[in-house]
Design an enzyme around this catalytic site. Structure first.
Site, PDB file in Angstrom:
ATOM      1  CB  THR A  83      -0.875   0.100   1.191  1.00 50.31           C
ATOM      2  OG1 THR A  83      -1.513   1.347   1.309  1.00 50.31           O
ATOM      3  CG2 THR A  83      -0.196  -0.202   2.562  1.00 50.31           C
ATOM      4  CB  CYS A 199      -3.142   4.964  -4.844  1.00 53.65           C
ATOM      5  SG  CYS A 199      -4.325   3.906  -3.930  1.00 53.65           S
TER       6      CYS A 199
END
Length: 236
Positions: A83, A199
């Site tokens: 992440t 992202c």
């Protein structure tokens, strides 16, 4: 091959993609029936997202650090945090886990520098775009200036698409068009030479190899992170 611990589930949609990237790269490099030596700890993203919204990053760091420590006890020799946003607390996670962490900013910066990029746009969650943990590391450690959409509403829409669509496996054509426009604007209005997909889910929407998606060069942080992890696993 060194054994890599992967902290995932944030979201599981992107973690499944990271798992594929790691295994495909190992197979491509080693051939035959080789695959990546991995341990995966997939957390419940609802719990982490609630801590993000409340600003309780210390609690998130403790939870993820303890999960990383569990991977170490199971035999992991290094850590991949699957992440971008949770790299805000990467140092704390690394400390609690007791494992070296392969940092996504460093992996992305290496590719940007190799391409001669000194000013890059960034599309990511609002936490990553608006706080300094990502942009600051790029600037201070790697000499790369990072710009984000100037208009608050544009940043809010990028964030909304990530959490309400991509994290839930929804690919919406209108959102793809919006992201394409955001890429164009980062170049035209702010002088970005390239744009970072910052992202892990955005690569599900935009493909750097698809010309319509890439009016500027796109650097997929997820793929670059996975490649750096395989380099580490194979001691390259």
């Amino acid at each position: 091959m060194k054994r890599l611990g992967v902290l995932g589930g944030m979201s599981w949609e992107s973690t499944s993609h990271v798992y594929q990237l790691l295994n495909r790269d190992v197979a491509a490099r080693l051939g035959g029936l080789h695959s990546a030596d991995l341990l995966l700890r997939s957390v419940d993203f609802a719990d982490i997202e609630a801590l993000q919204r409340s600003g309780d990053w210390d609690r998130a760091a403790q939870l993820l650090g303890e999960a990383g420590a569990g991977l170490k006890r199971a035999g992991a020799q290094g850590l991949l945090l699957a992440t971008n946003t949770m790299h805000k607390i990467a140092d704390e996670i690394e400390r609690v886990a007791g494992l070296p962490l392969i940092h996504i900013v460093d992996a992305t910066a290496a590719a940007l520098k190799a391409a001669g990029v000194t000013r890059a746009g960034l599309l990511a969650t609002r936490y990553t775009m608006e706080q300094d943990f990502y942009r600051g590391r790029m600037r201070e450690r790697h000499g790369i200036e990072v710009v984000v959409p100037e208009v608050e509403a544009a940043r809010a829409e990028v964030h909304r698409v990530i959490y309400e669509e991509l994290c839930r496996g929804r690919i919406v054509d209108a959102s793809r068009e919006f992201f394409r426009g955001a890429v164009r604007d980062l170049g035209a209005a702010q002088g970005a030479q390239a744009v970072i997909l910052g992202c892990t889910e955005i690569c599900l929407l935009l493909d750097p190899s698809r010309p319509a998606d890439a009016p500027l060069p796109l650097f997929d942080g997820t793929a670059l992170h996975a490649r750096a992890a395989v380099d580490w696993m194979l001691d390259l």
